[in-house]
Motif scaffolding. Structure first.
Motif, PDB file in Angstrom:
ATOM      1  N   GLY A   1       1.030  -1.285   0.083  1.00 41.53           N
ATOM      2  CA  GLY A   1      -0.042  -0.186  -0.158  1.00 41.53           C
ATOM      3  C   GLY A   1       0.882   1.226  -0.094  1.00 41.53           C
ATOM      4  N   HIS A   2       0.056   2.395   0.070  1.00 38.41           N
ATOM      5  CA  HIS A   2       1.102   3.700  -0.028  1.00 38.41           C
ATOM      6  C   HIS A   2       0.428   4.681   0.723  1.00 38.41           C
ATOM      7  CE1 HIS A   2      -0.823   6.045  -3.035  1.00 38.41           C
ATOM      8  NE2 HIS A   2      -1.486   4.959  -3.487  1.00 38.41           N
TER       9      HIS A   2
ATOM     10  N   LEU B   1     -17.700   0.885  -3.357  1.00 37.78           N
ATOM     11  CA  LEU B   1     -16.966   1.807  -3.462  1.00 37.78           C
ATOM     12  C   LEU B   1     -16.256   2.276  -2.095  1.00 37.78           C
ATOM     13  CD1 LEU B   1     -19.670   3.834  -5.339  1.00 37.78           C
ATOM     14  CD2 LEU B   1     -17.474   2.904  -6.437  1.00 37.78           C
ATOM     15  N   ARG B   2     -16.532   1.732  -0.853  1.00 37.62           N
ATOM     16  CA  ARG B   2     -15.964   2.029   0.119  1.00 37.62           C
ATOM     17  C   ARG B   2     -14.254   1.807   0.008  1.00 37.62           C
ATOM     18  NH1 ARG B   2     -18.137  -0.942   4.074  1.00 37.62           N
ATOM     19  NH2 ARG B   2     -19.962   0.594   4.023  1.00 37.62           N
ATOM     20  N   GLY B   3     -13.573   2.992   0.601  1.00 43.19           N
ATOM     21  CA  GLY B   3     -12.135   3.023   0.582  1.00 43.19           C
ATOM     22  C   GLY B   3     -11.701   2.239   2.015  1.00 43.19           C
ATOM     23  N   PHE B   4     -10.736   2.995   2.521  1.00 46.58           N
ATOM     24  CA  PHE B   4     -10.117   2.490   3.746  1.00 46.58           C
ATOM     25  C   PHE B   4      -9.785   3.743   4.775  1.00 46.58           C
ATOM     26  CE2 PHE B   4      -6.748   1.820   0.808  1.00 46.58           C
ATOM     27  CZ  PHE B   4      -5.708   2.758   1.005  1.00 46.58           C
ATOM     28  N   GLU B   5      -9.613   3.745   5.890  1.00 46.61           N
ATOM     29  CA  GLU B   5      -9.075   4.961   6.696  1.00 46.61           C
ATOM     30  C   GLU B   5      -7.646   4.677   6.917  1.00 46.61           C
ATOM     31  OE1 GLU B   5     -11.403   7.239   7.830  1.00 46.61           O
ATOM     32  OE2 GLU B   5     -12.668   6.186   6.595  1.00 46.61           O
ATOM     33  N   ASP B   6      -7.152   3.616   7.015  1.00 42.89           N
ATOM     34  CA  ASP B   6      -5.776   3.338   7.515  1.00 42.89           C
ATOM     35  C   ASP B   6      -5.033   2.400   6.874  1.00 42.89           C
ATOM     36  OD1 ASP B   6      -3.345   2.223   8.977  1.00 42.89           O
ATOM     37  OD2 ASP B   6      -4.347   2.670  10.689  1.00 42.89           O
ATOM     38  N   VAL B   7      -4.073   2.848   6.083  1.00 45.10           N
ATOM     39  CA  VAL B   7      -3.414   2.128   4.986  1.00 45.10           C
ATOM     40  C   VAL B   7      -2.637   0.734   5.540  1.00 45.10           C
ATOM     41  CG1 VAL B   7      -1.013   3.449   5.137  1.00 45.10           C
ATOM     42  CG2 VAL B   7      -1.782   2.088   3.089  1.00 45.10           C
ATOM     43  N   LYS B   8      -2.225   0.883   6.836  1.00 44.41           N
ATOM     44  CA  LYS B   8      -1.514  -0.200   7.632  1.00 44.41           C
ATOM     45  C   LYS B   8      -2.722  -1.223   7.500  1.00 44.41           C
ATOM     46  CE  LYS B   8       1.792   2.655   9.719  1.00 44.41           C
ATOM     47  NZ  LYS B   8       2.711   2.815  10.964  1.00 44.41           N
TER      48      LYS B   8
ATOM     49  N   HIS C   1       3.561 -10.803   2.554  1.00 46.63           N
ATOM     50  CA  HIS C   1       4.175  -9.876   3.031  1.00 46.63           C
ATOM     51  C   HIS C   1       3.492  -8.643   2.999  1.00 46.63           C
ATOM     52  CE1 HIS C   1       7.914 -12.289   3.506  1.00 46.63           C
ATOM     53  NE2 HIS C   1       7.775 -12.285   2.055  1.00 46.63           N
ATOM     54  N   GLY C   2       3.393  -7.653   3.924  1.00 41.96           N
ATOM     55  CA  GLY C   2       2.632  -6.510   3.874  1.00 41.96           C
ATOM     56  C   GLY C   2       3.535  -5.176   3.951  1.00 41.96           C
ATOM     57  N   LEU C   3       3.803  -4.460   3.032  1.00 45.04           N
ATOM     58  CA  LEU C   3       4.420  -3.258   3.305  1.00 45.04           C
ATOM     59  C   LEU C   3       3.923  -1.983   2.853  1.00 45.04           C
ATOM     60  CD1 LEU C   3       6.201  -5.671   1.509  1.00 45.04           C
ATOM     61  CD2 LEU C   3       8.045  -3.959   2.120  1.00 45.04           C
ATOM     62  N   VAL C   4       4.154  -0.676   3.108  1.00 44.34           N
ATOM     63  CA  VAL C   4       3.625   0.550   2.771  1.00 44.34           C
ATOM     64  C   VAL C   4       4.674   1.460   2.471  1.00 44.34           C
ATOM     65  CG1 VAL C   4       2.795   2.713   3.644  1.00 44.34           C
ATOM     66  CG2 VAL C   4       1.847   0.293   4.693  1.00 44.34           C
ATOM     67  N   ILE C   5       4.459   2.095   1.144  1.00 46.51           N
ATOM     68  CA  ILE C   5       5.528   2.874   0.559  1.00 46.51           C
ATOM     69  C   ILE C   5       5.260   4.254   0.685  1.00 46.51           C
ATOM     70  CG2 ILE C   5       4.566   2.532  -1.548  1.00 46.51           C
ATOM     71  CD1 ILE C   5       7.638   2.591  -2.768  1.00 46.51           C
ATOM     72  N   ASP C   6       6.339   5.031   0.700  1.00 50.62           N
ATOM     73  CA  ASP C   6       5.896   6.657   0.815  1.00 50.62           C
ATOM     74  C   ASP C   6       6.083   6.962  -0.747  1.00 50.62           C
ATOM     75  OD1 ASP C   6       6.830   9.459   0.480  1.00 50.62           O
ATOM     76  OD2 ASP C   6       7.400   9.214   2.795  1.00 50.62           O
ATOM     77  N   PRO C   7       5.012   7.561  -1.414  1.00 50.85           N
ATOM     78  CA  PRO C   7       5.000   7.910  -2.723  1.00 50.85           C
ATOM     79  C   PRO C   7       5.945   9.031  -3.186  1.00 50.85           C
ATOM     80  CG  PRO C   7       3.071   8.901  -1.758  1.00 50.85           C
ATOM     81  CD  PRO C   7       3.777   7.882  -0.691  1.00 50.85           C
TER      82      PRO C   7
END
Length: 185
Positions: free
Chosen positions: A96-97, A138-145, A167-173
């Motif tokens: 995610g990001h 259509l719902r998104g999310f509140e917290d990327v983590k 694995h799960g990661l988050v990237i800074d765009p």
């Protein structure tokens, strides 16, 4: 002024004639044996592979709004399963990001945009009467983590996914910095 498709086709003719495709030749099998699910965000097109030292042919890349597995038997999961069984992927990375367009997505606003662009109210009602919950779809999310953890959980616990690391990661765009949210080992 030529339209977008004309511009693309004009460039493509030159690309093929000049054999500019040669540096990209590879097989359909990922050399590094993993599949990535990530977001379709334009900032990640070149940044994500560069930040992970991924070259053409290294991985299978699946892109979807938010990089989310929203249902265990939809197209995203099918692609992951095909990557594992048919294309030799041995690990899955959900990336995610920050600052994702799917965070805080407002389904009511999206529905208003449907109508503003010519979709009839009756069409929306027909979809809902047919069983499609547009609010949920259509719902998104509140917290990327939390979103990444949820997608990892769906993949890891899928009845057709073998016991492989997910694995799960988050990237800074902006910078490409990766943070591990779920270590699948």
């Amino acid at each position: 002024m030529p339209n977008l498709l004309s511009q693309i086709m004009e460039y493509n003719r030159s690309f093929v004639e000049q054999q500019m495709y040669e540096p990209y030749l590879t097989s359909k099998f990922p050399d590094r044996k993993f599949v990535i699910l990530t977001c379709m965000d334009t900032r990640l097109i070149e940044l994500l592979p560069a930040s992970m030292n991924i070259k053409n042919g290294d991985v299978k890349m699946i892109k979807a709004a938010g990089g989310v597995v929203s249902t265990p038997f939809g197209g995203i999961m099918r692609s992951i399963i095909v990557a594992i069984y048919e294309l030799g992927a041995d690990e899955v990375l959900v990336i995610g990001h920050h600052d994702c367009g799917m965070s805080h997505l407002n389904p009511e606003r999206v529905k208003e945009k449907f109508v503003a662009r010519g979709i009839k109210e009756e069409t929306l009602k027909t979809l809902e009467y047919s069983g499609l919950n547009l609010e949920r779809w259509l719902r998104g999310f509140e917290d990327v983590k939390e979103s990444v953890k949820s997608s990892v959980n769906i993949i890891k616990n899928h009845p057709l996914v073998p016991d492989i690391p997910v694995h799960g990661l988050v990237i800074d765009p902006s910078t490409g910095k990766l943070d591990v949210i779920v270590n699948g080992y």
